[in-house]
Every structure is written in C-alpha cells, then in structure tokens.
Scaffold this motif. Structure first.
Motif, PDB file in Angstrom:
ATOM      1  N   GLY A 149       0.941  -1.165  -0.029  1.00  0.00           N
ATOM      2  CA  GLY A 149       0.063   0.087  -0.016  1.00  0.00           C
ATOM      3  C   GLY A 149       0.898   1.321  -0.087  1.00  0.00           C
ATOM      4  O   GLY A 149       0.741   2.174  -1.028  1.00  0.00           O
ATOM      5  N   THR A 150       1.864   1.279   0.896  1.00  0.00           N
ATOM      6  CA  THR A 150       2.723   2.406   1.000  1.00  0.00           C
ATOM      7  C   THR A 150       3.478   2.665  -0.281  1.00  0.00           C
ATOM      8  O   THR A 150       3.910   3.716  -0.837  1.00  0.00           O
ATOM      9  CB  THR A 150       3.513   2.565   2.312  1.00  0.00           C
ATOM     10  N   LEU A 151       4.069   1.599  -0.711  1.00  0.00           N
ATOM     11  CA  LEU A 151       4.813   1.442  -2.103  1.00  0.00           C
ATOM     12  C   LEU A 151       3.892   1.958  -3.086  1.00  0.00           C
ATOM     13  O   LEU A 151       4.440   2.876  -3.926  1.00  0.00           O
ATOM     14  CB  LEU A 151       5.280   0.175  -2.393  1.00  0.00           C
ATOM     15  N   VAL A 152       2.637   1.603  -3.234  1.00  0.00           N
ATOM     16  CA  VAL A 152       1.933   2.202  -4.278  1.00  0.00           C
ATOM     17  C   VAL A 152       1.668   3.623  -4.021  1.00  0.00           C
ATOM     18  O   VAL A 152       1.891   4.354  -5.203  1.00  0.00           O
ATOM     19  CB  VAL A 152       0.650   1.343  -4.400  1.00  0.00           C
ATOM     20  N   ILE A 153       1.586   4.220  -3.239  1.00  0.00           N
ATOM     21  CA  ILE A 153       1.334   5.534  -3.058  1.00  0.00           C
ATOM     22  C   ILE A 153       2.519   6.323  -3.250  1.00  0.00           C
ATOM     23  O   ILE A 153       2.706   7.398  -3.843  1.00  0.00           O
ATOM     24  CB  ILE A 153       0.789   5.871  -1.389  1.00  0.00           C
ATOM     25  N   ALA A 154       3.555   5.810  -2.741  1.00  0.00           N
ATOM     26  CA  ALA A 154       4.828   6.416  -2.995  1.00  0.00           C
ATOM     27  C   ALA A 154       5.258   6.437  -4.309  1.00  0.00           C
ATOM     28  O   ALA A 154       5.746   7.402  -5.010  1.00  0.00           O
ATOM     29  CB  ALA A 154       6.342   5.649  -2.314  1.00  0.00           C
ATOM     30  N   PHE A 155       5.082   5.345  -5.118  1.00  0.00           N
ATOM     31  CA  PHE A 155       5.063   5.424  -6.441  1.00  0.00           C
ATOM     32  C   PHE A 155       4.259   6.466  -7.260  1.00  0.00           C
ATOM     33  O   PHE A 155       4.462   7.045  -8.224  1.00  0.00           O
ATOM     34  CB  PHE A 155       4.825   4.005  -7.040  1.00  0.00           C
ATOM     35  N   GLY A 156       3.040   6.677  -6.460  1.00  0.00           N
ATOM     36  CA  GLY A 156       2.310   7.645  -7.114  1.00  0.00           C
ATOM     37  C   GLY A 156       2.764   8.854  -7.480  1.00  0.00           C
ATOM     38  O   GLY A 156       2.434   9.916  -8.117  1.00  0.00           O
ATOM     39  N   LEU A 157       3.781   9.411  -6.451  1.00  0.00           N
ATOM     40  CA  LEU A 157       4.548  10.706  -6.687  1.00  0.00           C
ATOM     41  C   LEU A 157       5.332  10.520  -8.033  1.00  0.00           C
ATOM     42  O   LEU A 157       5.260  11.648  -8.663  1.00  0.00           O
ATOM     43  CB  LEU A 157       5.414  10.688  -5.408  1.00  0.00           C
ATOM     44  N   ILE A 158       5.853   9.582  -8.100  1.00  0.00           N
ATOM     45  CA  ILE A 158       6.555   9.305  -9.657  1.00  0.00           C
ATOM     46  C   ILE A 158       5.493   9.495 -10.690  1.00  0.00           C
ATOM     47  O   ILE A 158       5.697  10.271 -11.583  1.00  0.00           O
ATOM     48  CB  ILE A 158       7.336   7.996  -9.642  1.00  0.00           C
ATOM     49  N   ALA A 159       4.342   8.879 -10.423  1.00  0.00           N
ATOM     50  CA  ALA A 159       3.265   8.891 -11.400  1.00  0.00           C
ATOM     51  C   ALA A 159       2.915  10.281 -11.618  1.00  0.00           C
ATOM     52  O   ALA A 159       2.447  10.785 -12.873  1.00  0.00           O
ATOM     53  CB  ALA A 159       2.087   8.061 -11.182  1.00  0.00           C
ATOM     54  N   LEU A 160       2.714  11.001 -10.618  1.00  0.00           N
ATOM     55  CA  LEU A 160       2.202  12.389 -10.632  1.00  0.00           C
ATOM     56  C   LEU A 160       3.292  13.147 -11.501  1.00  0.00           C
ATOM     57  O   LEU A 160       2.565  14.090 -12.484  1.00  0.00           O
ATOM     58  CB  LEU A 160       2.199  12.888  -9.403  1.00  0.00           C
ATOM     59  N   LEU A 161       4.443  13.144 -11.199  1.00  0.00           N
ATOM     60  CA  LEU A 161       5.561  13.834 -12.179  1.00  0.00           C
ATOM     61  C   LEU A 161       5.222  13.487 -13.820  1.00  0.00           C
ATOM     62  O   LEU A 161       5.296  14.306 -14.438  1.00  0.00           O
ATOM     63  CB  LEU A 161       6.825  13.614 -11.780  1.00  0.00           C
ATOM     64  N   GLY A 162       5.194  12.147 -13.799  1.00  0.00           N
ATOM     65  CA  GLY A 162       5.032  11.668 -15.380  1.00  0.00           C
ATOM     66  C   GLY A 162       3.794  12.213 -15.848  1.00  0.00           C
ATOM     67  O   GLY A 162       3.795  12.786 -16.786  1.00  0.00           O
ATOM     68  N   LEU A 163       2.702  12.384 -15.031  1.00  0.00           N
ATOM     69  CA  LEU A 163       1.296  12.812 -15.692  1.00  0.00           C
ATOM     70  C   LEU A 163       1.532  14.157 -15.929  1.00  0.00           C
ATOM     71  O   LEU A 163       0.997  14.616 -16.971  1.00  0.00           O
ATOM     72  CB  LEU A 163       0.338  12.659 -14.471  1.00  0.00           C
TER      73      LEU A 163
END
Lengths: 291, 248, 361
Positions: free
Chosen positions: C32-46
């Motif tokens: 769960g925490t990994l996914v959210i942390a990855f979300g930050l990277i996804a945010l930049l990508g987005l």
C-alpha cells in the motif's frame, strides 16, 4: 607572509591588509542589513496599510459594487478555507504514507527514485502545477473549481509533507522499534501505532509548514479555482481565495479595492508568519528533546 | 529450549558458528564472553530479532515447545509473543503512560477491555517488582521514570504478554549498581515461573544469578555447563582464562 | 516442555493459522505505501505528459520558431515566445546579480563573523523572508517599490550609469524623457532578488558550514586576517556549492509568477533598456489563461509551461551536481542544493528547522 626564520612574529599587520579586512567586514554587514531591510519594510507597510482596511465588514461581507466604499472579502476567507482544507485532506495522508514507505521500507531503488522526484517537484514553479491541473481538470470539466484548486495545491504540498515527515520518522530510534517487535507486534502495527505517534509532533510541524505554503500560493489556484465575487461553497464551482483576491485588487485602479487588498495581505501575512514561527519554535524544542 | 546447529551472518561476516545449547525449563542460563563474541547476536536469534537487520541471515534449528521457530511454517511475530525480550537500554514507549507501556504488548496484539488491561497491567508490574513504586503514577509518561524503573517497566511489559521464555540482553549494563542489584533479585524471582536466558558481560553477575552458563568466544561455544562448574572447574583452558580475567 | 502459565486470551501457539493473516497484513501494508509512494513518480510523469500533450498542437505548428519568434498575438494566432524568454532571463539575471553578493555576504556574516546574540535573530528573520507569500511581495512592490523607483531610482541611475559606455545602454530610459510607469524589468528583477536572497543564503550557509574547521585554523595560525582566511580556506572549497545555491535561487526566480506579473509591466518589446516594460513566461501564462479559448492559444501557453519545467529540471540537476561537488571535496554534507536547503529548513518556503542545528565555527 610570515617568514619561518623570524623568532618573533610581526607586531602589527600591514595597514593594507588591515584595511582590506575591515572593508570586507563592513561589506558583510552591509549585505546583512540590505537583506533584512525588505523584511521590515514589507511587514511594516503591510501592517500600516492593512490595518486601516480592517473592520467587521471586511470579514463578514462580500465586495460591494466597485467604487462604492465598504464591503469585504468574506468569500475569500471561506474559499481559502475550503480549498486549503481539501488540499490538506488530500495531501496529508498521501504525504505521510509516502514518508512511511521511504523511511520504513526505503532502501530500494524505487525509494531513491521517489526521493529524487520529490526533489524535482519541490523545485518546480508553482504555476506549472497550476497549468498542469488547468489542462487536466479545468479544461476537461469545462469549469474552474475549488476541487481543481485543491488538487493543484496537493501537487505542491505532497512532496513537502513526504520529505519532511520522512526525516522525522527516521529520527525515531531503532530501539523503540525493536522493543515493539520483540513484544510480538506485527511490523505494520509497529509503524502505525508506535513509530508514527512517537514522531507525531514532528509530523504536525511538517504539515504546518505545508499548510503555510499552501495558504500563500496564488498562481496554482489562479489557474484552477479562478476566483469569485460571491461566497461559493460548491467545490465544483469557481471559488475565491485570499491570495487571489489580493492579486486581483492589487491591479485595480480603484483605491478602495487596493485598500481591501492590503487588508487581505495583512491577514494572510499574520497567519502565514505565525504558522512558520510556531513550526520553527516547535521543531527547535523537539530537536532539543531528542538530543 | 534447544538450539542446534545455529549459524548467523551479518552479510558475509560469519558471526555464530554452529552453536548448540539447551536451556532448562525454569532456570537462568547466562551467556558470557568478551565483547564482539556474538552474545547479543545469539540471543537475538532466539526470538528471531536478528533477521530484522538488513543483510542478516540465520541457519539452524531452535526448538521451542516442540516447534522449530525457524521452521517454514513459523511466524516470527508469534514467536516473539512466546519468547520475550528485554534490551540493554530501557526503551519504554515515550508516547505512553506507565500503565499503557506495561500493557502495550497486549493492546497491540489483542482485544481486551479496559478493566482487563488494568488488571493484567497491575499483575505484570507486580511481577516486575515495580508496582509499589508506580501505583500512584500510572498515568505519568513512561519516559519520566528513573533508568532502573524504566528497565523494570520494560520487564513488566515483556512479562505482560505471558511469554514462556524471557531473553535479556545485558539488561543492567546501562544502570547504576543499586538498580542492577534489583534487577538481579528480580531475575531470581522470575526463574520460578519463566525460563530466563541472560547475556551479560559481567561475570560476577552470571556467577550470582545463573544456574547454567555458556561461554562464547568468537562465535563458537567453548563450554556450556552448570555455573559453578564453569567458574570453579572449567573443562576448557580458554574458559578458565576468561573467568580468571586473563583476557576479556 | 510444560507451559509456564495458562495462555492469555488471544494467544495462539507458534505456527498456527494466525501467521498468514499477520504476514498478509504486513505485506499489504508495505504494498500500500509503496503504491502511494510510486504515485508521486506517476504524478510527475502525468504532469509532463499533460503539458506535452496539451502543448503538442503548438509544438508541431510552430516548431523552433516558437522560441525565436517575437510576435505574440492571440488574435492573429502568431505565437512567438521570445519576448517572454527574454524577459524571464533578464529579470532572473538581475535577480541573481543582485542577490548572490548579498546572500553570500550575509551567509559569511552569519557563519564566520557574527556569533553573538545578534546572529540567531538575524538568521530567523532571513528565513521568515522566505515564508512571505509572493503575492504580498508583489503588492508591496507595486505600491511601494515601483513609485520610488519611478521617481528616484531610475532617473538617478539613468543620469549616472546611464552615461557609462556599453553598460549605460541598460539604464537608459526608453524613449527618453519620462519613465514608463506601471513596472518594468528592472524593478521586477529587484523584487525577485529580494525573494531569492533567503534561499541562496540558507544553502550557502550550509555549504560554508561543512568546510572543515582545520582549514580555517591553519589559515589563522599563519596569521591571516578574517578576510584572508575566508578567501584562502573557505571560499575555494565552497565555490561549487555556492554556484549550486545560485542555481537553486535562479530556479526560483525563473518560476516566480505573481510578484513578477504585478510589476513587470506586461510589455512585449525587446530592447536594451532595463527600464522598459517586459514580460516573463510565468506572467503571460497567468495573465492569458483565462481568455485562452482557442486550442492553439492554450497549446502555446502549455508549451511555455513545459519549457519552464524543463528549465527548472535542468537547474535542479545542475545544482545537485554542484553542491554535491563541494560535499565530495569535503567528504560529507548534503548531496544537493535541495537537501542543503532542507537542512537549513528553507526549501518548503518557510523554516522547518528539522536539520542539524548550526554550530559556531
């Protein structure tokens, strides 16, 4: 400069060297003063000009027809509360969970990448966050909205909370974690029920700072929430915010509106500075305790 | 509790070499040896704490109550409930009160009512010999107690979850002599109910309180036996050298 | 082996079913925490994706001439961004030229000179400057700074430096005669300088602080004056780091929108004088987004935003490199300007104070 063979060092420095040194020191002091004058100037002027604009109506009424005296910016305060409130709701859980990953499971390459990305996001101009959400949400939705504003602020606040919270979590001692594990507490419970509460004060400080930042940002919400002359509580509609209103009224040719801008600036300044100072005082105290 | 063929590594550094040992029920077994010989590592293998460190590895068997705690179907979390641990430096949870600390293990792993918790907390504090001193201060934060009291609080905390074995990693080394004495007295009382395994760098302490003693040197078991024998008529020359203070 | 005491409620034996549920919980928490942390990277990508996709129309239509064209006219659908690029660079350069000497001086003052009661308050005040929202800077600049500059500063500069060959051209009043009111590049640069000082100072202080004491003591032992000590023992080591701090400040200056938009004058011309009304990339985005209903206009604005991101990314990478170099020279310390800024507590726009406390040298 000093010959090794001399048995006694020269008693006086050459005048030239001394003058240079003096001049240098004076120069440093000048720099210091120069750097600080603006702080006092800004706070001072804002105080003076803003105070005269404050009255009960300022907080309780919406703007009158431009040109007529009176009126207030009630909708801006409400709007700021709504937008920043939502942003806190989004960014705090995201930031803390990210920080938990980074601090508790964070020796992987993914964690390194996340930290790097957070750094990038921290140094990205806030208007870019605004443009991003403008293109992603506002244009698609067809209207400006408080939610869009909140999302734009989240883009800015998430990395701040994540990095600051990670620091604080790391400070929690290993012994404490081991103590919990040795009792047979599963890891995730140890993190949520022991580590996070122990770091609680520090996390609170981090959130305070992110909020201070979010309160003062204009550009991202300009492009997403747009602003409003009236009170709006519908998160899907354009909403006003204090910095927006200041920006607007600053550009106006009407003096009474300028005056309202100063009033808003004073309130904003007081809130942001108090948050920052409180956060600093708290974290100084926390630091002293952990040493 | 029976240890057979225990090997432990930190990364590629082989810290424990084929350790074999048996701890008798309801007795005190002391682990002695010079610094760096692997005492702490050994005891941390007994409740599967060693593997929490990055790059740490364990092989071998530790039999407890008929189960191998390192077996493929064993859960470290469960192991630690049955085998409790007290650490070198007292580590009460700073955000909890004295009472909350005592019952922390129970609160975090089960669902008990407030009154049950209070009762169990009192029991544990009594067993740790701390009740008399804190019964009026149950709501003060755990960190406010003195060092010796904090350590007894940690002992109470460990006892509250009703382990069968209590591991103690140099529990008195961070404390003053008076507190140390109290802890030693406590250990003597505890052995009536629990199996205690205690690591100590203080040989006299081992001689005072332990029934059995194991001497570790550089990750190898040099000698294991009744304390008296180890200290008066050791079988190994190295043991004799150590206990007579020729090195250490 | 016999049980020592009856099992307490809730306990189970080792190796029971419970293990799978606690392991599953641990595992899902981690994921769960990994996914959210990855979300930050996804945010930049987005973010990059949205800007790229949004600006595509403009990128393909204008290509390179976007960057070189001087004509920006939504009505005729001509979009040349040179005036904004020019204005952004000019204001930022002014900001850096003014801010860096002051910041380095202040940093040296706080770390090397002043260790009495004055030091902490001064440091705190400088950090507070960073916390002030930019709209308040803009408001103050517009109503206080601009009139003063229009009336006194600019004519003064025009009459003095304005007559110096070469540099003088910068300080000429455009069109001769009266000063243009409503803001210009120069005053925007000055405001940016003030806004950038806290961050450059903070990072510079961190960089200077990691220079080892032994070097200073070696110099002092030779009988060097304070000035000489700093020149010999401190600055050479700190040089890359200071440049890195400058990059960080530059990055901030480049992206500053609101304060600049209020005082830059919003003029599209390009010329030598600093006293002419100008425009910057962030300012034009802020001013035109509302009326940008045409697809191409929108795309052009988004392309500008993309350019801004890319520039700030490069600045961040450069500053990481440069501050890291000082750290490497010394053997320890922050790995990037952001980290130094974080340690100083300044990157979040206000002081965190989470980093190590300052030691007196």
């Amino acid at each position: 400069m000093i010959a090794v063979e001399r048995s006694v060092p020269p008693r006086t420095l050459s005048t030239r060297r001394r003058v240079k040194d003096r001049a240098f020191t004076v120069g440093l002091w000048v720099a210091g003063v120069l750097a600080l004058i603006p702080l006092f100037a800004i706070v001072g002027y804002t105080l003076v000009r803003g105070l005269s604009a404050l009255n009960v109506a300022f907080f309780t009424q919406t703007p009158t027809v431009p040109g007529l005296p009176g009126g207030g910016i009630k909708q801006s305060f409400i709007g700021t509360a709504i937008i920043v409130g939502m942003a806190i709701l989004f960014a705090v859980p995201l930031g803390i969970l990210t920080a938990i990953y980074l601090s508790e499971y964070g020796n992987t390459r993914l964690a390194g990448a996340v930290r790097f990305v957070a750094e990038i996001l921290l140094s990205t101009p806030s208007i870019v966050a605004g443009a991003f959400i403008w293109a992603l949400v506002v244009v698609r939705m067809g209207s400006f909205s408080a939610v869009a504003g909140a999302i734009a602020l989240t883009v800015l606040m998430w990395p701040i909370i994540a990095r600051a919270t990670e620091e604080v979590l790391r400070l929690v001692s290993t012994e404490l974690r081991e103590g919990a594990l040795a009792l047979g507490v599963p890891r995730w419970k140890m993190i949520l029920r022991i580590v996070v509460p122990t770091a609680g004060a520090g996390i609170f400080t981090a959130v305070m700072l992110a909020v201070a930042r979010g309160l003062g940002e204009t550009a991202p919400i300009l492009l997403t929430a747009l602003g409003n002359d009236f009170v709006n509580t519908n998160p899907l509609q354009p909403t006003d915010a204090v910095p927006l209103r200041i920006y607007n009224y600053a550009q106006s040719a009407i003096i009474s509106l300028n005056s309202l801008a100063w009033g808003g600036a004073l309130i904003l300044l007081l809130v942001v500075l108090s948050l920052s100072i409180t956060a600093r005082v708290l974290s100084d105290r926390q630091q002293r305790r952990t040493r | 509790m029976e240890v057979s063929g225990l090997n432990a590594w930190f990364g590629s550094h082989h810290v424990l070499n084929d350790v074999n040992m048996t701890a008798q029920d309801r007795s005190v077994t002391a682990i002695i040896g010079p610094s760096g010989c692997g005492k702490s590592t050994f005891i941390r293998c007994l409740n599967r704490m060693h593997e929490e460190v990055r790059g740490a590895r364990v092989t071998g068997k530790v039999m407890f109550d008929g189960w191998d705690i390192y077996g493929s179907d064993a859960d470290p979390v469960e192991v630690r409930r049955r085998i409790g641990m007290v650490f070198q430096r007292p580590n009460p949870f700073p955000t909890m009160t004295v009472l909350e600390n005592a019952v922390a293990g129970l609160r975090l792993t089960g669902r008990l009512s407030k009154s049950e918790l209070r009762e169990l907390g009192e029991q544990a504090l009594r067993r740790a010999g701390l009740w008399g001193e804190v019964k009026d201060r149950l709501s003060t934060p755990g960190g406010r107690l003195s060092g010796g009291q904090q350590q007894r609080l940690c002992i109470a905390r460990a006892l509250a979850v009703e382990p069968d074995v209590l591991l103690m990693d140099e529990p008195a080394s961070a404390l003053d002599p008076a507190s140390t004495l109290r802890i030693e007295e406590l250990v003597e009382e505890l052995k009536a109910t629990y199996t205690v395994i205690i690591v100590t760098h203080n040989m006299q302490q081992a001689a005072r309180i332990a029934d059995w003693t194991m001497f570790l040197l550089n990750g190898d078991v040099v000698e294991v036996g009744p304390t008296e024998k180890i200290f008066t008529t050791p079988s190994d020359q190295r043991t004799e050298d150590y206990v007579t203070g020729r090195f250490g | 082996m016999a049980q020592a005491a009856p099992l307490p409620p809730g306990a189970t034996t080792v190796g029971s079913r419970r293990r799978s549920s606690s392991r599953a919980a641990d595992s899902s928490f981690r994921w769960g925490t990994l996914v959210i942390a990855f979300g930050l990277i996804a945010l930049l990508g987005l973010l990059l994706w949205v800007l790229l996709a949004g600006g595509w129309e403009s990128i393909t239509k204008f290509g390179f001439s976007f960057v070189t064209g001087r004509d920006w006219n939504p009505v005729t659908q001509a979009f040349g961004a040179l005036p904004f690029i020019f204005g952004t660079i000019v204001t930022s350069v002014i900001a850096i030229v003014l801010a860096v000497p002051v910041s380095v001086g202040l940093a040296l003052l706080l770390n090397e000179v002043e260790s009495g009661w004055l030091r902490n308050p001064m440091a705190v005040f400088v950090d507070l400057l960073a916390a002030i929202p930019s709209v308040i800077y803009g408001l103050w600049a517009l109503f206080i700074l601009v009139p003063i500059f229009d009336k006194y500063v600019e004519p003064f500069l025009a009459h003095t430096i304005g007559h110096v060959p070469v540099i003088g051209a910068l300080f000429q009043i455009p069109g001769g005669g009266k000063v243009v009111t409503g803001g210009n590049l120069f005053v925007a640069g000055v405001v940016l300088a003030i806004m950038v000082i806290p961050i450059v100072t903070a990072v510079t202080r961190e960089v200077i602080a990691i220079v080892p004491h032994d070097l200073r003591e070696a110099a002092k032992g030779l009988g060097a004056t304070r000035y000489e000590t700093i020149r010999m023992a401190v600055l050479p080591y700190a040089r890359s780091g200071i440049v890195g701090a400058t990059m960080l400040g530059l990055g901030r200056a480049l992206g500053e929108t609101i304060a600049v938009a209020l005082v830059v004058g919003n003029g599209l011309g390009i010329g030598a004088s600093l006293f002419r009304a100008g425009y910057t990339i962030p300012a034009v985005i802020a001013n035109e987004f509302r009326e940008a209903t045409l697809g191409v206009h929108r795309a052009a604005l988004l392309e500008l935003a993309l350019i801004l991101v890319v520039i700030s990314l490069i600045m961040a990478a450069l500053s990481r490199l440069l501050v890291g170099r000082t750290a490497a020279l010394v053997g320890s310390g922050p790995a990037s300007a952001i980290e130094a800024g974080e340690a100083a507590g300044i990157v979040y726009g206000a002081n965190v104070g989470l980093g190590p406390e300052e030691d007196s040298p």
